[in-house]
Motif scaffolding. Sequence first.
Motif: not given
Lengths: 851, 197
Positions: B32-50
């Motif tokens: 259905e029509d969304l009153p608010e925007d969706l927020e998309w992000k791309i996250i790059y994991v720099g290190s598996a450790e932390s």
Amino acid sequence: MKLLKPSWVSHNGKPIFSVDIHPDGTKFATGGQGEDSGKVVIWNMAPVLREEDEKNMNIPKMLCQMDNHLACVNCVRWSNTGLYLASGGDDKLVMVWKRAAFIGPSTVFGSSSKLANVEQWRCVTILRNHTGDVMDVAWSPHDVWLASCSVDNTIVIWNARKFPEIVASLKGHTGLVKGLTWDPVGKYIASQADDHSLKVWRTMDWQQETNITKPFNECGGTTHVLRLSWSPDGQYLVSAHAMNNSGPTAQIIERDGWKTNMDFVGHRKAVTVVKFNPKIFKKKQRNGSSPKPSCPYCCCAVGSKDRSLSVWLTSLKRPLVVIHDLFDKSIMDISWTLNGLGILVCSMDGTVAYLNFSQDELGDPLNEDEKNAIHQNIYGKSLAITTEAQLSTTIIENPEMLKYQQERQRVEQANHRMTHEAQAHKLTSVVNGESLEDIRKNLLKKQVETRTADGRRRITPLCIAQLDTGILLPLSSVSGATAQASSLNTTATKSNLLLTTSTKMEPMKALDSRFTERSKVMPGVTISMVSMEPPVYLEVENEVSAVSGAKLSQLRCSREGREWDTLLPSRVLTAAGSSDVVAVACADRMLSVFSACGRRLLPAILLPAPMSALHCSGFYVMALTACATLSVWDVQKQSAVVKNESLQTILSGTECTVSQSLLTQQGVPVIGLSNGKSYCFNSSLETWNLIADKQDSLVQCADFKNCISSQDAPVSQGPLALTQGHNLNAGRLASRLSSTPHHLQHGMTLVFLENQLASALTLRSSTEYHYWLLIYARFLVTEGSDYRLRELCKDLLGPVHKSASSAWEPTTLGLRKRDLLRELLPVIGQNLRFQRLFTEYQDQLELLGNK
Amino acid sequence: MAKVQVLNVAVLDNPSRFGNPFQFEITFECMEDLPEDLEWKIIYVGSAESEEYDQTLDSVLVGPVPAGRHMFVFQADAPNTGLIPESDAVGVTVALITCTYRGQEFIRIGYYVNNEYTDPELRENPPIKPDYGQLQRNILASNPRVTRFHINWEGCAEKMEDSENVDPAPNSMLPPSCLPGKAPPIGLLPDNSMDCL
């Protein structure tokens, strides 16, 4: 009789509360408890009917499962046409499902193939009104209405042609309502509740016809459901749990006088469900015996808490068959196949049983003609009830009117045909003449990306298919699926390469948690590039070089591959551009304006205060300064549209700030405030006009969905839509407010639509004006607002004879008013009530056209 | 129920050089029509450790979203190499696409990403200091890992008028793995995540 318990029909051991066989007999639905939600599953019937199909691994058993209900599903029912499935559950909702025919078999993104849905059923409407668990739902004959009953003691009748409109709410039960059945003739609906009563309601005025209590006096509220049933000839109504001499029975109630003289006796515990066979039978003619006229009879299945099932013929005193210990727990629901020979039974123990009878056992089913003849005989009419009887007998006076009425029918038929074609997956993969592949190729370039006031990227997604219609934009999910498949293939081969070349590609547990954990709030990154309307890119570099102590800034602009740059003597604060001009505001309060090719159009403008926001649109430049004044210039005409107008008017008395500002193509400035209100400055009236208010409850209550023609694409690009962007959900509350009186909602919608129309006019957004005008007209036509419609037409038509004194403008926002009226006429022609109005204006337009 | 279903994510320009922008073509459907925007992000994991080295490459608002099926391309610049530990530059890591509505994350799509040198010589003897110019990024596009979260779609402002649709205990719907930094043991994924590998 044959009996089968297909073990593969299960909700993983969870109870199955409801079962219903699709009218075409090819599939059936079950409803019940899911893992942590309600669950509706659609199953293939073929593996139940034929053993070889059950063994054939290529024939799917489960067609689709939906776990959208938040809590246990108590009832699933197919519409008589089979197009829709309604489900009701403990989450107080009724959901109506429709097959998304244009989506081919596909997997759920990111899931293993095991979960693949062979058919896609999508929830098209959520009906919210009940305040307690929904226990039963029932479609009326011909699918005119959908009824639902609930533990909130009410029954709601929904308009099945205009969801989520409520036709009536039947109140009167003082206990949990647990079962519903429609009279096959369409005159009544019956309900049974825990308040020891069975009530029959008239569909004519939705008032109670009768209240039967005697057989239920001794009943306790021990059954989960009380699914009663009406015989196909309409003569008998059979209740679920009733008591006779302290023994559980199913009470037979005669239509004639609502007499309660007979019952089905024999079950040892309460009867939970009664279901009549949809067919009426007559005795099997045996060879040799003389064909003596025998009375037609009905067949009825009764399920009980005692875990047994009995099948009765109304011509026999004793049950045809009784099956004990079919289940480990109470029987919950029964469904007959349309041919009347098969029956599916489900139980709280989470299993389903299928019984198959032969014609020798039940008799010869009457065909539809014979059945109609019986109805004709008893009720003086066949089952073909008409809903708009009065209107359809109105004489059509005007041939044009007739044309529109006929056209409407044709369109309806065409739509119908298209639906069928869509179901046959014959759709081409073209949207608006563009294939999905083409769209995908250019998506990045084409998609509209803007910046919000706080500098964030905002992408307007490309709408590739609309819901509900399912036919208009067939955006070939078929091809989508194949495209996806092909892209998957290529990536698969690549990933193979990757796997062979990589030695470190072991599952890294440390990384696994990243997939499943929600992210924490992270600071956004800053981007140095300023991008606007897709093809123009502005890049600003401050302090590029210092020449004799003065620091220079550079502005670079690239448009469709062509680039230009220029130097500015001060730090650039903000820059903006349109297809015609580029404007740059500097720290020294200077505003410079350049042409699209980099020519300076004006000597630098000295602003009264530093720039706060800058917009360009066409040849218009809008400047919002830090001391809250607004100016708009027309660079082409070299004139001021808005001159240093203070925002004091709209900001005074509030704590709010400016959250959004924009400039329309027509040079109308719009200011959005943090309190959700948006104003535009009307330069001819020199006033601030309110064009959007997020708090306005009218917006949310307005219900004009039915007036949106599927032909008009929703306007999401115009300035009105942009400012109201967050309000696009107009009418979102409408469904929940359906209990508000109709005239109130009608009023709200009217106010909202008129506001939209006036705002679009003030914003000089002709496409939006046109869009809202059509919706407004459709609303007036469907709601029968005579005076308003007449005034609207009058204004559009204008004076027939030219006179110098008349101030009537023949155009509005560049649209010819009479052309608009011409467009409205077919809309008006759809309601026979307005045929006089239609004729009147059509004649006048014709007259004017001839001049 | 979730109002937004992600139907497909196509990874564009893959494999590609390490410095090239990420491009995901996302197709989603909205009930259905969304009153608010969706927020998309791309996250790059720099290190598996932390998680310390996680980089949000970009976030973008998507809207307005009327009911229907939509698609868009989410392009984001390559990660800032200065923020990646040198020892983790080459090898397997993860890129995540998340989507939030009214500040609540409801879907997380994860991809394994393999960064390696195309030159066999470099592959044999990788330089101590990573040579990002020679690195190739390969997103394992065929195997997305999708986790869905139950959220309150109606938001807080409407709680009062929409009480019938609010989960009785919204907090109980949160996956148990919400505590940061703890990987759920294999086979013990949260019940409500439709996760599969």
